[in-house]
Motif scaffolding. Sequence first.
Motif, PDB file in Angstrom:
ATOM      1  N   PHE A   1      -8.432   8.452 -14.317  1.00  4.01           N
ATOM      2  CA  PHE A   1      -7.169   8.392 -13.593  1.00  4.01           C
ATOM      3  C   PHE A   1      -7.078   7.187 -12.668  1.00  4.01           C
ATOM      4  O   PHE A   1      -6.115   7.048 -11.919  1.00  4.01           O
ATOM      5  N   GLU A   2      -8.059   6.316 -12.715  1.00  2.00           N
ATOM      6  CA  GLU A   2      -8.121   5.186 -11.790  1.00  2.00           C
ATOM      7  C   GLU A   2      -6.891   4.283 -11.901  1.00  2.00           C
ATOM      8  O   GLU A   2      -6.288   3.915 -10.891  1.00  2.00           O
ATOM      9  N   GLY A   3      -6.486   3.931 -13.107  1.00  2.02           N
ATOM     10  CA  GLY A   3      -5.349   3.035 -13.304  1.00  2.02           C
ATOM     11  C   GLY A   3      -4.039   3.623 -12.797  1.00  2.02           C
ATOM     12  O   GLY A   3      -3.253   2.934 -12.142  1.00  2.02           O
ATOM     13  N   VAL A   4      -3.822   4.886 -13.081  1.00  2.00           N
ATOM     14  CA  VAL A   4      -2.591   5.547 -12.635  1.00  2.00           C
ATOM     15  C   VAL A   4      -2.549   5.628 -11.118  1.00  2.00           C
ATOM     16  O   VAL A   4      -1.516   5.336 -10.497  1.00  2.00           O
ATOM     17  N   CYS A   5      -3.660   5.998 -10.515  1.00  3.24           N
ATOM     18  CA  CYS A   5      -3.718   6.105  -9.053  1.00  3.24           C
ATOM     19  C   CYS A   5      -3.554   4.749  -8.386  1.00  3.24           C
ATOM     20  O   CYS A   5      -2.891   4.628  -7.356  1.00  3.24           O
ATOM     21  N   GLN A   6      -4.136   3.714  -8.975  1.00 10.20           N
ATOM     22  CA  GLN A   6      -3.990   2.383  -8.400  1.00 10.20           C
ATOM     23  C   GLN A   6      -2.555   1.875  -8.509  1.00 10.20           C
ATOM     24  O   GLN A   6      -2.047   1.242  -7.576  1.00 10.20           O
ATOM     25  N   MET A   7      -1.907   2.150  -9.619  1.00 10.31           N
ATOM     26  CA  MET A   7      -0.507   1.727  -9.762  1.00 10.31           C
ATOM     27  C   MET A   7       0.396   2.473  -8.781  1.00 10.31           C
ATOM     28  O   MET A   7       1.307   1.880  -8.187  1.00 10.31           O
ATOM     29  N   ALA A   8       0.152   3.763  -8.598  1.00 10.10           N
ATOM     30  CA  ALA A   8       0.934   4.526  -7.620  1.00 10.10           C
ATOM     31  C   ALA A   8       0.692   3.989  -6.217  1.00 10.10           C
ATOM     32  O   ALA A   8       1.629   3.832  -5.427  1.00 10.10           O
ATOM     33  N   CYS A   9      -0.570   3.684  -5.920  1.00 14.59           N
ATOM     34  CA  CYS A   9      -0.908   3.158  -4.602  1.00 14.59           C
ATOM     35  C   CYS A   9      -0.247   1.801  -4.373  1.00 14.59           C
ATOM     36  O   CYS A   9       0.338   1.560  -3.314  1.00 14.59           O
ATOM     37  N   LEU A  10      -0.323   0.908  -5.351  1.00 13.43           N
ATOM     38  CA  LEU A  10       0.294  -0.414  -5.201  1.00 13.43           C
ATOM     39  C   LEU A  10       1.808  -0.324  -5.069  1.00 13.43           C
ATOM     40  O   LEU A  10       2.421  -1.054  -4.284  1.00 13.43           O
ATOM     41  N   SER A  11       2.417   0.573  -5.815  1.00  9.66           N
ATOM     42  CA  SER A  11       3.871   0.748  -5.726  1.00  9.66           C
ATOM     43  C   SER A  11       4.278   1.245  -4.344  1.00  9.66           C
ATOM     44  O   SER A  11       5.237   0.745  -3.747  1.00  9.66           O
ATOM     45  N   LEU A  12       3.539   2.218  -3.844  1.00  9.62           N
ATOM     46  CA  LEU A  12       3.874   2.746  -2.524  1.00  9.62           C
ATOM     47  C   LEU A  12       3.507   1.772  -1.412  1.00  9.62           C
ATOM     48  O   LEU A  12       4.177   1.734  -0.371  1.00  9.62           O
ATOM     49  N   LEU A  13       2.468   0.945  -1.605  1.00 13.19           N
ATOM     50  CA  LEU A  13       2.178  -0.106  -0.625  1.00 13.19           C
ATOM     51  C   LEU A  13       3.316  -1.111  -0.575  1.00 13.19           C
ATOM     52  O   LEU A  13       3.693  -1.581   0.502  1.00 13.19           O
ATOM     53  N   ALA A  14       3.873  -1.446  -1.736  1.00 14.43           N
ATOM     54  CA  ALA A  14       5.017  -2.364  -1.774  1.00 14.43           C
ATOM     55  C   ALA A  14       6.229  -1.741  -1.091  1.00 14.43           C
ATOM     56  O   ALA A  14       6.951  -2.415  -0.335  1.00 14.43           O
ATOM     57  N   ALA A  15       6.468  -0.460  -1.339  1.00 15.49           N
ATOM     58  CA  ALA A  15       7.599   0.229  -0.702  1.00 15.49           C
ATOM     59  C   ALA A  15       7.418   0.282   0.810  1.00 15.49           C
ATOM     60  O   ALA A  15       8.370   0.050   1.571  1.00 15.49           O
ATOM     61  N   THR A  16       6.205   0.541   1.265  1.00 15.23           N
ATOM     62  CA  THR A  16       5.942   0.585   2.702  1.00 15.23           C
ATOM     63  C   THR A  16       6.060  -0.803   3.305  1.00 15.23           C
ATOM     64  O   THR A  16       6.550  -0.955   4.427  1.00 15.23           O
ATOM     65  N   GLY A  17       5.634  -1.820   2.578  1.00 13.85           N
ATOM     66  CA  GLY A  17       5.799  -3.189   3.062  1.00 13.85           C
ATOM     67  C   GLY A  17       7.263  -3.566   3.220  1.00 13.85           C
ATOM     68  O   GLY A  17       7.636  -4.229   4.192  1.00 13.85           O
ATOM     69  N   MET A  18       8.092  -3.149   2.270  1.00 11.72           N
ATOM     70  CA  MET A  18       9.527  -3.406   2.401  1.00 11.72           C
ATOM     71  C   MET A  18      10.121  -2.617   3.563  1.00 11.72           C
ATOM     72  O   MET A  18      11.015  -3.096   4.257  1.00 11.72           O
ATOM     73  N   LEU A  19       9.593  -1.418   3.781  1.00 10.68           N
ATOM     74  CA  LEU A  19      10.079  -0.617   4.913  1.00 10.68           C
ATOM     75  C   LEU A  19       9.759  -1.272   6.250  1.00 10.68           C
ATOM     76  O   LEU A  19      10.473  -1.057   7.228  1.00 10.68           O
ATOM     77  N   CYS A  20       8.686  -2.055   6.302  1.00 14.69           N
ATOM     78  CA  CYS A  20       8.345  -2.749   7.552  1.00 14.69           C
ATOM     79  C   CYS A  20       9.494  -3.645   7.988  1.00 14.69           C
ATOM     80  O   CYS A  20       9.835  -3.694   9.169  1.00 14.69           O
ATOM     81  N   GLY A  21      10.087  -4.352   7.045  1.00 12.78           N
ATOM     82  CA  GLY A  21      11.213  -5.225   7.382  1.00 12.78           C
ATOM     83  C   GLY A  21      12.519  -4.486   7.535  1.00 12.78           C
ATOM     84  O   GLY A  21      13.291  -4.732   8.459  1.00 12.78           O
ATOM     85  N   VAL A  22      12.780  -3.561   6.632  1.00 15.68           N
ATOM     86  CA  VAL A  22      14.039  -2.831   6.658  1.00 15.68           C
ATOM     87  C   VAL A  22      14.134  -1.926   7.881  1.00 15.68           C
ATOM     88  O   VAL A  22      15.204  -1.779   8.475  1.00 15.68           O
ATOM     89  N   SER A  23      13.022  -1.351   8.286  1.00 18.34           N
ATOM     90  CA  SER A  23      13.066  -0.382   9.387  1.00 18.34           C
ATOM     91  C   SER A  23      13.217  -1.039  10.751  1.00 18.34           C
ATOM     92  O   SER A  23      13.337  -0.338  11.753  1.00 18.34           O
ATOM     93  N   LEU A  24      13.244  -2.361  10.823  1.00 19.12           N
ATOM     94  CA  LEU A  24      13.550  -3.007  12.104  1.00 19.12           C
ATOM     95  C   LEU A  24      14.946  -2.623  12.589  1.00 19.12           C
ATOM     96  O   LEU A  24      15.202  -2.585  13.786  1.00 19.12           O
ATOM     97  N   HIS A  25      15.833  -2.308  11.654  1.00 25.21           N
ATOM     98  CA  HIS A  25      17.186  -1.893  12.020  1.00 25.21           C
ATOM     99  C   HIS A  25      17.218  -0.456  12.517  1.00 25.21           C
ATOM    100  O   HIS A  25      18.171  -0.062  13.189  1.00 25.21           O
TER     101      HIS A  25
END
Length: 105
Positions: free
Chosen positions: A46-70
Amino acid sequence: MVCPLLADVAAIATSSVSPTLCAVGLVHVLTLVAAWFARMATGSRFEGVCQMACLSLLAATGMLCGVSLHLGPGTAIASAVTLAIATLIAVADVGGASGAGDRAA
């Protein structure tokens, strides 16, 4: 009969909960859980699936860093802290005895 103090607290809590902040909090929790699963799934099928989920959510959280300034500085700081903690969970190797023999040689 409901205590008047509890009724006031319930009224304040239900009127001040923002669906946007709940969604941001959910993304934060999912990011931390995905990072932990990516760490625990290392070496499994399950390593690949978990890593892809983690990377996707890291990207979403990174975008939230900028968006949540508002939404307010506290929300942006929470997103940045979640991003840092999730990255450390997924990447940092703090196992004491596992790498000690490699460094000594």
